[in-house]
Write an enzyme that holds these catalytic residues in place. Structure first.
Site, PDB file in Angstrom:
ATOM      1  N   MET A 180       0.787  -1.258  -0.009  1.00  0.00           N
ATOM      2  CA  MET A 180      -0.096  -0.059   0.010  1.00  0.00           C
ATOM      3  C   MET A 180       0.784   1.306  -0.023  1.00  0.00           C
ATOM      4  O   MET A 180       0.333   2.272   0.722  1.00  0.00           O
ATOM      5  CB  MET A 180      -0.898   0.057   1.437  1.00  0.00           C
ATOM      6  CG  MET A 180      -1.763  -1.204   1.390  1.00  0.00           C
ATOM      7  SD  MET A 180      -2.847  -1.408  -0.110  1.00  0.00           S
ATOM      8  CE  MET A 180      -4.239  -0.621   0.598  1.00  0.00           C
TER       9      MET A 180
ATOM     10  N   HIS B  58      -3.780  -5.877  -9.085  1.00  0.00           N
ATOM     11  CA  HIS B  58      -4.934  -4.823  -8.824  1.00  0.00           C
ATOM     12  C   HIS B  58      -6.425  -5.397  -9.122  1.00  0.00           C
ATOM     13  O   HIS B  58      -6.374  -6.139 -10.074  1.00  0.00           O
ATOM     14  CB  HIS B  58      -4.934  -3.622  -9.801  1.00  0.00           C
ATOM     15  CG  HIS B  58      -5.943  -2.574  -9.858  1.00  0.00           C
ATOM     16  ND1 HIS B  58      -5.654  -1.680  -8.618  1.00  0.00           N
ATOM     17  CD2 HIS B  58      -6.949  -2.451 -10.262  1.00  0.00           C
ATOM     18  CE1 HIS B  58      -6.746  -1.049  -8.759  1.00  0.00           C
ATOM     19  NE2 HIS B  58      -7.403  -1.212  -9.585  1.00  0.00           N
TER      20      HIS B  58
HETATM   21  C1  GRF Z   1      -5.675  -7.390  -2.958  1.00  0.00           C
HETATM   22  O1  GRF Z   1      -6.922  -7.251  -3.254  1.00  0.00           O
HETATM   23  C2  GRF Z   1      -4.705  -6.849  -4.089  1.00  0.00           C
HETATM   24  O2  GRF Z   1      -5.310  -6.880  -5.404  1.00  0.00           O
HETATM   25  C3  GRF Z   1      -4.582  -5.439  -3.501  1.00  0.00           C
HETATM   26  O3  GRF Z   1      -4.626  -5.399  -1.842  1.00  0.00           O
HETATM   27  C4  GRF Z   1      -5.259  -6.568  -1.611  1.00  0.00           C
HETATM   28  C5  GRF Z   1      -4.140  -7.380  -0.916  1.00  0.00           C
HETATM   29  O4  GRF Z   1      -4.619  -8.607  -0.216  1.00  0.00           O
HETATM   30  N1  GRF Z   1      -3.680  -4.757  -4.086  1.00  0.00           N
HETATM   31  P1  GRF Z   1      -3.672  -9.496   0.648  1.00  0.00           P
HETATM   32  O5  GRF Z   1      -2.545  -8.861   1.563  1.00  0.00           O
HETATM   33  O6  GRF Z   1      -2.792 -10.265  -0.373  1.00  0.00           O
HETATM   34  O7  GRF Z   1      -4.561 -10.538   1.124  1.00  0.00           O
END
Ligand code: GRF
Length: 202
Positions: A93, A112
């Site tokens: 993030m 994404h």
């Molecule tokens: C997922 O929905 C991915 O597409 C987005 O963030 C989320 C991450 O989930 N970029 P995780 O940490 O892999 O469970």
């Protein structure tokens, strides 16, 4: 053939990381091995998943580094020390600057949770993506694996998979379906596709 060395960058739960590690175990990923997980959140559950699989971890906190520049420099140093061939952003993030994406050009991919170019770019992350899809009223959404460049969600598309939006969906139910039916499938496939040499970036 020597396996490509993969680093996965995370911030949260790490279900996509788990899908990658499972695919390495099952043999779906043959050409790559995750050797490093870097988190920018100290207590990200993804770190536990990595440890359970015996994968080396590192935590790099922007606050402790004192800004975006030193934060990225530290991550870059760790990646280079580990001779990483492919950097996978899996729920990471933090938007990376142009100097970072240029330094690792063609070596960074991201997952994404929509069909790019819909519901992507700055501000479209997490549940917001699914909220936007529901508000618009699309009947099909999905996930996209793409190369990362200086434009958020703007790099070359590698793989996409569509997922139905169902009546009564909430952002949460839609997010879960997109993960189960798209993200966890295409991210491991894309890694194998690239690391086997079958996919050539244009
Ligand atoms: C997922 O929905 C991915 O597409 C987005 O963030 C989320 C991450 O989930 N970029 P995780 O940490 O892999 O469970």
């Amino acid at each position: 053939m020597l396996k490509k060395r993969v680093a996965v960058l995370v911030s949260g739960g790490g279900t996509n990381l788990q899908a990658i590690l499972d695919a390495e175990k099952s043999g779906l990923i043959k050409s790559a091995k995750t050797v490093l997980v870097i988190s920018n959140v100290a207590d990200a559950y993804a770190l536990k998943r990595a440890e359970k699989h015996g994968v080396k971890t590192a935590v790099v906190l922007k606050k402790e580094c004192g800004g975006q520049g030193p934060f990225e420099a530290k991550i870059a140093k760790i990646l280079e020390a580990e001779n990483i061939d492919l950097i996978v952003l899996a729920g990471f993030m933090s938007i990376l600057s142009e100097s970072f994406t240029k330094r690792f050009e063609g070596k960074i991919i991201n997952i994404h949770p929509s069909l790019i170019p819909s519901f992507c770019g700055k501000g479209f992350y997490g549940l917001r993506v699914h909220e936007a899809a529901l508000n618009y009223g699309v009947k099909v959404t999905g996930a996209t694996v793409h190369f990362v460049n200086e434009i958020p969600d703007g790099g070359e598309i590698i793989m996409q998979k569509a997922v139905d939006v169902l009546p009564g969906d909430t952002p949460e139910t839609l997010q879960r379906r997109v993960m189960e039916q798209a993200e966890w499938l295409i991210l491991p496939r894309a890694i194998e596709y690239i690391c086997s040499g079958e996919y050539q970036k244009t």
